[in-house]
Enzyme design. Sequence first.
Site, PDB file in Angstrom:
ATOM      1  N   ASP A 100      16.989 -13.917   8.568  1.00 54.08           N
ATOM      2  CA  ASP A 100      18.127 -14.777   8.907  1.00 54.08           C
ATOM      3  C   ASP A 100      17.872 -15.399  10.268  1.00 54.08           C
ATOM      4  O   ASP A 100      17.531 -14.695  11.215  1.00 54.08           O
ATOM      5  CB  ASP A 100      19.410 -13.933   8.931  1.00 54.08           C
ATOM      6  CG  ASP A 100      20.685 -14.756   8.890  1.00 54.08           C
ATOM      7  OD1 ASP A 100      20.683 -15.875   9.436  1.00 54.08           O
ATOM      8  OD2 ASP A 100      21.682 -14.281   8.326  1.00 54.08           O
ATOM      9  N   VAL A 155      34.699 -18.524   9.255  1.00 56.39           N
ATOM     10  CA  VAL A 155      33.519 -19.156   9.839  1.00 56.39           C
ATOM     11  C   VAL A 155      32.470 -19.215   8.741  1.00 56.39           C
ATOM     12  O   VAL A 155      32.050 -18.180   8.217  1.00 56.39           O
ATOM     13  CB  VAL A 155      32.998 -18.367  11.052  1.00 56.39           C
ATOM     14  CG1 VAL A 155      31.689 -18.979  11.553  1.00 56.39           C
ATOM     15  CG2 VAL A 155      34.040 -18.354  12.168  1.00 56.39           C
ATOM     16  N   HIS A 156      32.051 -20.422   8.382  1.00 62.93           N
ATOM     17  CA  HIS A 156      31.201 -20.618   7.201  1.00 62.93           C
ATOM     18  C   HIS A 156      29.940 -21.376   7.576  1.00 62.93           C
ATOM     19  O   HIS A 156      30.002 -22.392   8.268  1.00 62.93           O
ATOM     20  CB  HIS A 156      31.981 -21.409   6.146  1.00 62.93           C
ATOM     21  CG  HIS A 156      31.301 -21.505   4.817  1.00 62.93           C
ATOM     22  ND1 HIS A 156      31.521 -20.590   3.814  1.00 62.93           N
ATOM     23  CD2 HIS A 156      30.416 -22.399   4.319  1.00 62.93           C
ATOM     24  CE1 HIS A 156      30.803 -20.921   2.752  1.00 62.93           C
ATOM     25  NE2 HIS A 156      30.113 -22.016   3.040  1.00 62.93           N
ATOM     26  N   ARG A 168      20.284 -17.673  11.575  1.00 65.20           N
ATOM     27  CA  ARG A 168      21.534 -18.300  12.015  1.00 65.20           C
ATOM     28  C   ARG A 168      21.925 -17.834  13.408  1.00 65.20           C
ATOM     29  O   ARG A 168      22.586 -18.554  14.145  1.00 65.20           O
ATOM     30  CB  ARG A 168      22.653 -17.987  11.016  1.00 65.20           C
ATOM     31  CG  ARG A 168      22.545 -18.762   9.734  1.00 65.20           C
ATOM     32  CD  ARG A 168      23.570 -18.310   8.728  1.00 65.20           C
ATOM     33  NE  ARG A 168      23.310 -16.945   8.260  1.00 65.20           N
ATOM     34  CZ  ARG A 168      24.067 -16.312   7.383  1.00 65.20           C
ATOM     35  NH1 ARG A 168      25.152 -16.898   6.899  1.00 65.20           N
ATOM     36  NH2 ARG A 168      23.756 -15.094   6.987  1.00 65.20           N
TER      37      ARG A 168
END
EC number: 3.5.4.-
Length: 439
Positions: free
Chosen positions: A353, A269-270, A355
């Site tokens: 972060d 997962v990128h 994300r």
Amino acid sequence: MLATEQSRPAECNGAHAHEKTEEVKKPLYSRPVVLTTYPSQSRIDPFPMNWGAATAEERGPITVARSIETLPHRNAVGAHGGSYSVYNALAVAGGFLPPDHRPNFELTEPTFDFPELDSWHDPKKIVAMDPYGHLTPSVFKKYLDEGYDVRPTIAITRAHLQVTEIQRSVENGSLPIDGKIVLNEKGDIAVTKVAVEPVWYLPGVAERFGVDEVTLRRALFEQMGGAYPELITRPDIKVFLPPIGGLTAYIFGPPEYLSDTSKSLAVRVHDECNGSDVFQSDICTCRPYLTFGIEEAAKEAQNGGAGLVVYFRKEGRALGEVVKYLVYNKRKRTGDSAENYFKRTEELAGVRDMRFQALMPDILHWFGIKKIDRMLSMSNMKHDAIVGQGIKILNRITIPDDLIPEDSQVEIDAKIQSGYFSEKKVTEDDLSCVHGRHW
């Protein structure tokens, strides 16, 4: 004496006549501007939306367009295309695209027919994508035939990948040519590609983040400049198509193997990093880990299993590339030490972060994945999000040391110390000794 029509030269008369008879350009939108709608308005009659229903027909189509035909029946806020919806608007404004354009979906069918799974009907497992998004032209054909603007949010195709690092592995013999996965001496790899646009079921998204739906709606409305007032005025509408990038999944081997627990599965997962993924900047490990993941996914498929690489559009930890480069400047001008790696981001962005991997596992559920044999990631956030959704991870694979660029040692050591999986132990004292180059 002023010239009259009769006293002017013929060519002038002709030109003048042409000017007078030229048609006035019609406005793009003739009706009054509708800034928002309310559930109590007389013409408002949204199509039923039963998220998590047992069939696509029971669930209903997602209708977000603001055309005259569709506006009263809209059951979603936002626009198709994610961030590209802005370019769609420019095309319409510039006269390149009619505002009432309807796509011709002939011959766009998926190249692989993913079987319908129980997870598609579970409102707890899938909240950030439309599980029927690839079937819109077929299962909701009657709506298209009646003139309603409903569109796919998933596309499935086949392709060959050409990656420089993979070609090197083929040349040195570490990745064999099998003719099915690795096709030739150039290192071409056969894959199935799945593109997904985000479709958010707001109650489910709110639950994933541990907030109430009202708070989520207000935050989305305020932080996006008030762009979507129906987030506030239409609490009856539970679906939102946000103006963000989606994801692309690359499948190595038979797609049906993803949900087959008897088959071994390797997954990477990128999250997008344009500077490294495309232009090979050496300040981070993103491209090396991505290409390593591609190679390991291909090997897993060659060994009788399957591989999966999921590429999310979350540039710069979802902070954006401008913020990322500003952080780089802060780092380089203050010695670029691992002990201050996250601090420099927090000073600028307020958070290290954004994300937030809570929505990431949805695509894994959509594929029917129940266990991952080899997780090609060191991220504790990704690991915890996947395991928290009931998907088992049997082995976690770290990036090989020889793939880590020298200048990215700052990043990798800081992340290991903060919780990244690794056999290497990094203490806070160790971080003060790790520095990147000045520039």
